[in-house]
Scaffold this active site. Structure first.
Site, PDB file in Angstrom:
ATOM      1  N   ILE A  60      31.163 -86.233   0.197  1.00 39.08           N
ATOM      2  CA  ILE A  60      31.204 -87.253   1.243  1.00 39.08           C
ATOM      3  C   ILE A  60      29.956 -87.174   2.104  1.00 39.08           C
ATOM      4  O   ILE A  60      29.350 -88.184   2.452  1.00 39.08           O
ATOM      5  CB  ILE A  60      32.456 -87.073   2.130  1.00 39.08           C
ATOM      6  CG1 ILE A  60      33.729 -87.275   1.313  1.00 39.08           C
ATOM      7  CG2 ILE A  60      32.422 -88.037   3.313  1.00 39.08           C
ATOM      8  CD1 ILE A  60      34.997 -86.940   2.087  1.00 39.08           C
ATOM      9  N   SER A  61      29.586 -85.950   2.466  1.00 39.14           N
ATOM     10  CA  SER A  61      28.403 -85.776   3.314  1.00 39.14           C
ATOM     11  C   SER A  61      27.839 -84.370   3.145  1.00 39.14           C
ATOM     12  O   SER A  61      28.547 -83.450   2.729  1.00 39.14           O
ATOM     13  CB  SER A  61      28.746 -86.016   4.792  1.00 39.14           C
ATOM     14  OG  SER A  61      29.621 -85.012   5.267  1.00 39.14           O
ATOM     15  N   GLY A  63      25.627 -81.677   5.482  1.00 46.44           N
ATOM     16  CA  GLY A  63      25.056 -81.381   6.782  1.00 46.44           C
ATOM     17  C   GLY A  63      24.141 -80.180   6.737  1.00 46.44           C
ATOM     18  O   GLY A  63      23.834 -79.640   5.673  1.00 46.44           O
ATOM     19  N   ALA A  66      26.978 -77.322   6.164  1.00 49.30           N
ATOM     20  CA  ALA A  66      28.198 -77.511   5.372  1.00 49.30           C
ATOM     21  C   ALA A  66      28.141 -78.785   4.540  1.00 49.30           C
ATOM     22  O   ALA A  66      27.381 -79.707   4.839  1.00 49.30           O
ATOM     23  CB  ALA A  66      29.417 -77.550   6.292  1.00 49.30           C
ATOM     24  N   ASN A  67      28.956 -78.802   3.507  1.00 53.22           N
ATOM     25  CA  ASN A  67      29.174 -79.992   2.683  1.00 53.22           C
ATOM     26  C   ASN A  67      30.627 -80.413   2.820  1.00 53.22           C
ATOM     27  O   ASN A  67      31.510 -79.569   2.925  1.00 53.22           O
ATOM     28  CB  ASN A  67      28.883 -79.716   1.206  1.00 53.22           C
ATOM     29  CG  ASN A  67      27.426 -79.423   0.940  1.00 53.22           C
ATOM     30  OD1 ASN A  67      26.893 -78.439   1.440  1.00 53.22           O
ATOM     31  ND2 ASN A  67      26.784 -80.253   0.149  1.00 53.22           N
ATOM     32  N   ASP A 196      27.299 -81.508  20.382  1.00 47.72           N
ATOM     33  CA  ASP A 196      26.322 -82.106  19.448  1.00 47.72           C
ATOM     34  C   ASP A 196      26.705 -83.563  19.171  1.00 47.72           C
ATOM     35  O   ASP A 196      26.565 -84.040  18.053  1.00 47.72           O
ATOM     36  CB  ASP A 196      26.284 -81.303  18.146  1.00 47.72           C
ATOM     37  CG  ASP A 196      25.111 -81.692  17.251  1.00 47.72           C
ATOM     38  OD1 ASP A 196      24.062 -82.097  17.794  1.00 47.72           O
ATOM     39  OD2 ASP A 196      25.250 -81.619  16.012  1.00 47.72           O
ATOM     40  N   TYR A 200      25.681 -89.973  14.939  1.00 44.84           N
ATOM     41  CA  TYR A 200      25.797 -89.416  13.595  1.00 44.84           C
ATOM     42  C   TYR A 200      27.157 -88.755  13.346  1.00 44.84           C
ATOM     43  O   TYR A 200      27.552 -88.583  12.195  1.00 44.84           O
ATOM     44  CB  TYR A 200      24.690 -88.395  13.339  1.00 44.84           C
ATOM     45  CG  TYR A 200      23.336 -89.030  13.180  1.00 44.84           C
ATOM     46  CD1 TYR A 200      22.844 -89.378  11.921  1.00 44.84           C
ATOM     47  CD2 TYR A 200      22.540 -89.300  14.297  1.00 44.84           C
ATOM     48  CE1 TYR A 200      21.603 -89.971  11.774  1.00 44.84           C
ATOM     49  CE2 TYR A 200      21.292 -89.900  14.162  1.00 44.84           C
ATOM     50  CZ  TYR A 200      20.829 -90.233  12.894  1.00 44.84           C
ATOM     51  OH  TYR A 200      19.600 -90.843  12.751  1.00 44.84           O
ATOM     52  N   ASP A 215      32.952 -83.293  13.383  1.00 46.95           N
ATOM     53  CA  ASP A 215      32.004 -82.168  13.468  1.00 46.95           C
ATOM     54  C   ASP A 215      32.129 -81.426  14.795  1.00 46.95           C
ATOM     55  O   ASP A 215      31.268 -81.506  15.663  1.00 46.95           O
ATOM     56  CB  ASP A 215      30.565 -82.656  13.274  1.00 46.95           C
ATOM     57  CG  ASP A 215      30.308 -83.170  11.876  1.00 46.95           C
ATOM     58  OD1 ASP A 215      31.059 -82.799  10.961  1.00 46.95           O
ATOM     59  OD2 ASP A 215      29.364 -83.965  11.695  1.00 46.95           O
TER      60      ASP A 215
END
Length: 270
Positions: A60-61, A63, A66-67, A196, A200, A215
């Site tokens: 999905i993403s 970072g 992390a994935n 953070d 995004y 996140d």
């Protein structure tokens, strides 16, 4: 054991690839090399045996640390699996949040132990945020470097990030107000600062334009020595982004208003 674990994960991974998703071989190989080391495979195997994870799908993403993967959970329900990379991660982006956080006080300073604690911390942060009335992914379980949580999306597609959504001015204002209210709730009800927040890591539900905060691994308590700096930066990021929609507000005034609520609550409770 490694072969058994690898075959188990490959089997559920291959099944979901065949039935629901297609991936390029080179991309799959790259992801596996960076993420699916032996300890991570063993943890996935354990979660699979418990019935928490039935199948693993595509990414999905990706970072900094992390994935996140689409997966299938109990009753074939879509879930998200966030895997913090142990072998390729660094502490550069974590250090500011770890130092001064009492939840890391008794954690050994090895990379693995810090990542395990970080994963648990994100789970607890999400629980506290949800209890405060903030729309976040509901955590299911945290195991070592893996966080299993609610999948925020529809039809196997994640909701878009705020940065990828074009709002009209009439819609932008309530979205902005909701995000600021979430920061208020996070601070005054959950005793947390996101740390953070930006366009995004805010998802938007396309139909309702409801924001979802994601996140939260780096989120700190108000007692953290840099919580004020992190809070003001979060507000500045949101104000900056929404200026293009004609919304102009002072981040320091917003921060003061949120802090005033805390002080009034303390006076009321004393």
């Amino acid at each position: 054991m490694k072969k058994e674990v690898t075959n188990k994960v490959k089997r559920i991974d291959t099944e979901v690839d065949r039935s629901r998703m297609r991936r390029k071989d080179t991309d799959t190989l790259k992801v596996k090399e960076n993420v699916f080391d032996e300890p991570t495979l063993k943890t996935l195997y354990t979660l699979s045996n418990k019935g928490i994870v039935q199948a693993i799908g595509g990414s999905i993403s990706t970072g900094k640390e992390a994935n996140v993967f689409l997966a299938e959970g109990e009753e074939e329900k879509d879930i998200a699996i966030k895997i913090y990379r142990i072998s390729s991660s660094t502490f550069n982006s974590m250090e500011d949040y770890i130092l001064g956080d009492p939840r890391f006080r008794n954690v050994r300073h090895s990379k693995r132990d810090i990542i395990f604690a970080w994963t648990k911390k994100e789970q607890r942060n999400l629980i506290r945020a949800k209890e405060a009335g903030i729309r976040v992914p509901e955590p299911i379980v945290a195991e070592r470097n893996i966080l299993v949580m609610e999948f925020m999306g529809e039809d196997e597609r994640p909701y878009p990030q705020l940065k990828d959504i074009r709002l009209d001015k009439e819609t932008a204002r309530p979205v902005y107000d909701t995000i600021i209210n979430y920061l208020d709730l996070l601070y005054n009800e959950a005793n947390l600062v996101h740390g953070d927040l930006s366009e995004y890591n805010i998802l938007i539900i396309p139909d309702t334009k409801e924001p979802i905060i994601i996140d939260m691994g780096q989120s700190v308590t108000k007692e953290h020595p840099r919580s004020r700096d992190f809070m003001i930066r979060d507000i500045e990021n949101i104000v900056r982004y929404f200026k293009k929609y004609g919304i102009n507000e002072d981040p320091h005034e917003i921060y003061s208003a949120i802090r005033d609520k805390e002080e009034k609550t303390e006076i009321k409770d004393s």
